[in-house]
Motif scaffolding. Sequence first.
Motif, PDB file in Angstrom:
ATOM      1  N   CYS A  33       0.825  -1.196   0.000  1.00 57.79           N
ATOM      2  CA  CYS A  33       0.000   0.000   0.000  1.00 57.79           C
ATOM      3  C   CYS A  33       0.865   1.255   0.000  1.00 57.79           C
ATOM      4  O   CYS A  33       1.961   1.261   0.560  1.00 57.79           O
ATOM      5  CB  CYS A  33      -0.884   0.076   1.247  1.00 57.79           C
ATOM      6  N   GLY A  35       0.226   5.524   0.775  1.00 58.08           N
ATOM      7  CA  GLY A  35      -0.780   6.416   1.344  1.00 58.08           C
ATOM      8  C   GLY A  35      -0.289   7.832   1.516  1.00 58.08           C
ATOM      9  O   GLY A  35       0.904   8.124   1.381  1.00 58.08           O
ATOM     10  N   ALA A  50      -5.319   6.141   1.157  1.00 59.80           N
ATOM     11  CA  ALA A  50      -4.363   5.090   0.831  1.00 59.80           C
ATOM     12  C   ALA A  50      -4.878   4.298  -0.356  1.00 59.80           C
ATOM     13  O   ALA A  50      -6.086   4.296  -0.644  1.00 59.80           O
ATOM     14  CB  ALA A  50      -4.125   4.177   2.032  1.00 59.80           C
ATOM     15  N   TYR A  52      -4.280   0.444  -2.428  1.00 56.22           N
ATOM     16  CA  TYR A  52      -3.685  -0.876  -2.517  1.00 56.22           C
ATOM     17  C   TYR A  52      -3.108  -0.998  -3.918  1.00 56.22           C
ATOM     18  O   TYR A  52      -3.850  -1.141  -4.893  1.00 56.22           O
ATOM     19  CB  TYR A  52      -4.749  -1.940  -2.251  1.00 56.22           C
ATOM     20  N   LYS A  99       3.733   0.896   2.693  1.00 53.86           N
ATOM     21  CA  LYS A  99       3.619  -0.239   3.616  1.00 53.86           C
ATOM     22  C   LYS A  99       3.730  -1.511   2.785  1.00 53.86           C
ATOM     23  O   LYS A  99       3.066  -1.631   1.752  1.00 53.86           O
ATOM     24  CB  LYS A  99       2.265  -0.166   4.324  1.00 53.86           C
ATOM     25  N   HIS A 102       0.063  -7.365   2.579  1.00 47.32           N
ATOM     26  CA  HIS A 102      -1.284  -7.364   2.016  1.00 47.32           C
ATOM     27  C   HIS A 102      -2.338  -7.560   3.094  1.00 47.32           C
ATOM     28  O   HIS A 102      -3.352  -8.232   2.870  1.00 47.32           O
ATOM     29  CB  HIS A 102      -1.357  -8.475   0.965  1.00 47.32           C
ATOM     30  N   CYS A 105      -5.118  -1.699   3.884  1.00 41.47           N
ATOM     31  CA  CYS A 105      -4.554  -0.392   3.573  1.00 41.47           C
ATOM     32  C   CYS A 105      -5.223   0.731   4.340  1.00 41.47           C
ATOM     33  O   CYS A 105      -5.211   1.881   3.890  1.00 41.47           O
ATOM     34  CB  CYS A 105      -4.662  -0.102   2.080  1.00 41.47           C
TER      35      CYS A 105
END
Length: 124
Positions: A33, A35, A50, A52, A99, A102, A105
Amino acid sequence: QVQLVESGGGSVQAGGSLRLSCTASGYRHTDGCMGWFRRAPGKEREGVAAIYTPGDGTYYADFVKGRFSISQDRSKNTVYLQMNSLKPEDTAMYYCAAKLGHSGCDPNPVVFAYWGQGTQVTVS
């Protein structure tokens, strides 16, 4: 090592628009992710939006829904934050973060490990 570079901040009048960009190196769109976060003077850092990056799932803080939009350009490894209908209370330093993994997010700054230097947004 993931490195993030933001650009696009500036000064704008209330009601105006800005687009922030965040270009990543050492990060692949399959990784997790990215953001946007912000910190206003005297306040805690807070999550704004954010995305994904393996898909296109997006997440927004309630205070920006309908005004801000996060998107990505995988060919440029860049994430954007389009900010419309800006308000004086949007004035803050805006940070890009990434980040890995998975597990979701949600734009919680605590779980984002990699951070850019920030770009200032001032709305008057």
